[in-house]
Design a protein around this motif. Sequence first.
Motif, PDB file in Angstrom:
ATOM      1  N   LEU A  35       0.851  -1.192   0.000  1.00 37.21           N
ATOM      2  CA  LEU A  35       0.000   0.000   0.000  1.00 37.21           C
ATOM      3  C   LEU A  35       0.884   1.238   0.000  1.00 37.21           C
ATOM      4  O   LEU A  35       2.031   1.194   0.453  1.00 37.21           O
ATOM      5  CB  LEU A  35      -0.888   0.026   1.248  1.00 37.21           C
ATOM      6  CG  LEU A  35      -1.884  -1.126   1.392  1.00 37.21           C
ATOM      7  CD1 LEU A  35      -2.627  -1.013   2.720  1.00 37.21           C
ATOM      8  CD2 LEU A  35      -2.859  -1.151   0.228  1.00 37.21           C
ATOM      9  N   PHE A  36       0.344   2.342  -0.520  1.00 36.09           N
ATOM     10  CA  PHE A  36       1.080   3.602  -0.420  1.00 36.09           C
ATOM     11  C   PHE A  36       1.052   4.036   1.047  1.00 36.09           C
ATOM     12  O   PHE A  36      -0.040   4.267   1.597  1.00 36.09           O
ATOM     13  CB  PHE A  36       0.431   4.684  -1.284  1.00 36.09           C
ATOM     14  CG  PHE A  36       0.366   4.336  -2.741  1.00 36.09           C
ATOM     15  CD1 PHE A  36       1.526   4.176  -3.495  1.00 36.09           C
ATOM     16  CD2 PHE A  36      -0.862   4.170  -3.380  1.00 36.09           C
ATOM     17  CE1 PHE A  36       1.466   3.846  -4.845  1.00 36.09           C
ATOM     18  CE2 PHE A  36      -0.927   3.842  -4.728  1.00 36.09           C
ATOM     19  CZ  PHE A  36       0.233   3.678  -5.456  1.00 36.09           C
ATOM     20  N   PRO A  37       2.218   4.155   1.694  1.00 35.26           N
ATOM     21  CA  PRO A  37       2.225   4.403   3.140  1.00 35.26           C
ATOM     22  C   PRO A  37       1.704   5.780   3.530  1.00 35.26           C
ATOM     23  O   PRO A  37       1.190   5.974   4.625  1.00 35.26           O
ATOM     24  CB  PRO A  37       3.706   4.262   3.527  1.00 35.26           C
ATOM     25  CG  PRO A  37       4.475   4.401   2.268  1.00 35.26           C
ATOM     26  CD  PRO A  37       3.573   3.987   1.138  1.00 35.26           C
ATOM     27  N   HIS A  38       1.832   6.739   2.608  1.00 34.05           N
ATOM     28  CA  HIS A  38       1.439   8.112   2.942  1.00 34.05           C
ATOM     29  C   HIS A  38      -0.006   8.393   2.554  1.00 34.05           C
ATOM     30  O   HIS A  38      -0.459   9.530   2.601  1.00 34.05           O
ATOM     31  CB  HIS A  38       2.377   9.081   2.230  1.00 34.05           C
ATOM     32  CG  HIS A  38       2.403   8.880   0.744  1.00 34.05           C
ATOM     33  ND1 HIS A  38       3.020   7.790   0.161  1.00 34.05           N
ATOM     34  CD2 HIS A  38       1.855   9.583  -0.259  1.00 34.05           C
ATOM     35  CE1 HIS A  38       2.853   7.843  -1.138  1.00 34.05           C
ATOM     36  NE2 HIS A  38       2.142   8.920  -1.433  1.00 34.05           N
ATOM     37  N   LYS A  39      -0.728   7.368   2.122  1.00 37.12           N
ATOM     38  CA  LYS A  39      -2.141   7.547   1.777  1.00 37.12           C
ATOM     39  C   LYS A  39      -3.005   6.724   2.726  1.00 37.12           C
ATOM     40  O   LYS A  39      -2.602   5.635   3.142  1.00 37.12           O
ATOM     41  CB  LYS A  39      -2.403   7.079   0.346  1.00 37.12           C
ATOM     42  CG  LYS A  39      -1.817   7.976  -0.735  1.00 37.12           C
ATOM     43  CD  LYS A  39      -2.180   7.413  -2.103  1.00 37.12           C
ATOM     44  CE  LYS A  39      -1.453   8.125  -3.226  1.00 37.12           C
ATOM     45  NZ  LYS A  39      -1.936   9.475  -3.480  1.00 37.12           N
ATOM     46  N   THR A  40      -4.198   7.230   3.012  1.00 32.25           N
ATOM     47  CA  THR A  40      -5.133   6.467   3.850  1.00 32.25           C
ATOM     48  C   THR A  40      -5.655   5.273   3.059  1.00 32.25           C
ATOM     49  O   THR A  40      -5.438   5.170   1.840  1.00 32.25           O
ATOM     50  CB  THR A  40      -6.341   7.338   4.253  1.00 32.25           C
ATOM     51  OG1 THR A  40      -7.050   7.682   3.052  1.00 32.25           O
ATOM     52  CG2 THR A  40      -5.911   8.597   4.984  1.00 32.25           C
ATOM     53  N   ALA A  41      -6.375   4.407   3.781  1.00 38.36           N
ATOM     54  CA  ALA A  41      -6.989   3.247   3.122  1.00 38.36           C
ATOM     55  C   ALA A  41      -7.837   3.714   1.940  1.00 38.36           C
ATOM     56  O   ALA A  41      -7.707   3.213   0.818  1.00 38.36           O
ATOM     57  CB  ALA A  41      -7.837   2.474   4.124  1.00 38.36           C
ATOM     58  N   LEU A  42      -8.674   4.711   2.195  1.00 34.85           N
ATOM     59  CA  LEU A  42      -9.565   5.214   1.135  1.00 34.85           C
ATOM     60  C   LEU A  42      -8.751   5.776  -0.036  1.00 34.85           C
ATOM     61  O   LEU A  42      -9.031   5.474  -1.205  1.00 34.85           O
ATOM     62  CB  LEU A  42     -10.499   6.291   1.689  1.00 34.85           C
ATOM     63  CG  LEU A  42     -11.510   6.784   0.661  1.00 34.85           C
ATOM     64  CD1 LEU A  42     -12.734   5.880   0.654  1.00 34.85           C
ATOM     65  CD2 LEU A  42     -11.922   8.220   0.913  1.00 34.85           C
ATOM     66  N   GLN A  43      -7.734   6.570   0.281  1.00 36.82           N
ATOM     67  CA  GLN A  43      -6.919   7.167  -0.791  1.00 36.82           C
ATOM     68  C   GLN A  43      -6.190   6.094  -1.600  1.00 36.82           C
ATOM     69  O   GLN A  43      -6.007   6.226  -2.806  1.00 36.82           O
ATOM     70  CB  GLN A  43      -5.911   8.162  -0.193  1.00 36.82           C
ATOM     71  CG  GLN A  43      -6.569   9.441   0.313  1.00 36.82           C
ATOM     72  CD  GLN A  43      -5.650  10.256   1.220  1.00 36.82           C
ATOM     73  OE1 GLN A  43      -4.626   9.767   1.703  1.00 36.82           O
ATOM     74  NE2 GLN A  43      -6.015  11.503   1.454  1.00 36.82           N
TER      75      GLN A  43
END
Length: 254
Positions: free
Chosen positions: A102-110
Amino acid sequence: MADHLVEAVNVTKAFGHHEVLKGIDLTVDRGEVVCLLGPSGSGKTTFLRLINQMETLTGGRIRVDGELIGFKEVKGRLHVRRDADIARQRARIGMVFQRFNLFPHKTALQNVIEAPITVRRKSRAAATAQARTLLETVGLADRADYYPAQLSGGQQQRVAIARALAMEPELMLFDEPTSALDPELVGEVLTAMRDLAAHGMTMIVVTHEMTFAREVADRVVFMDDGVVVEAGAPDEVLLHPQEERTRTFLRRVR
Ligand code: ADP
């Protein structure tokens, strides 16, 4: 519509002189769940990566929904597909890895809305509505605004599944999706996968989870050393294996 969603014919793959796949024939029908089993190094991951064009094959053919993967046949001759064409083909296939990526700097939704907006050109509002539904499907409606570091491994993997589904794939590939998880978190990810299978998603799953394979797979394919040793209904292959190599493997994983 093609007969099979996935059709692999005599697929070979070599890395240098090392022949990792030695002629794989495999078909997967729409709505079918196929589990790939086999010892480490037998070529299971490589096979998934070929379907998803993260590797190019050395020989043979793979078709998804009747369309040749990676190549285009024009007047009987094969031409390598253009990048945009490859991207289009890849967008139809969802892949979930052992590590969640997952992109670490983005939330689950993002994380979930990223590809639908950038690749599919969906509006943010439409992508967000869809992402909320998908997060709810994998049991994470209340975690939409959490960052990956604030989620357990099992939750991160479920976000990864929702993210793959957001592209509305016609095929989902899972590469040992639970093997990096603590044992107590495996069940929730398998449950999400079970639900997906029950909703008719076509899935190829590399796994060591024998219970999952028995309960969810329509077909189990046992690979060893770059070949399909044995394939059939889960109870046939797992309870009454015909080949010694299958029996040896099953004794070891049980
Ligand atoms: P499995 O998923 O069944 O464990 P893999 O497909 O990961 O098997 O690997 C099969 C074999 O291919 C292994 O011997 C592995 O070392 C080799 N292999 C996989 N990817 C590469 C690569 N990019 N370069 C060289 N060898 C590779």
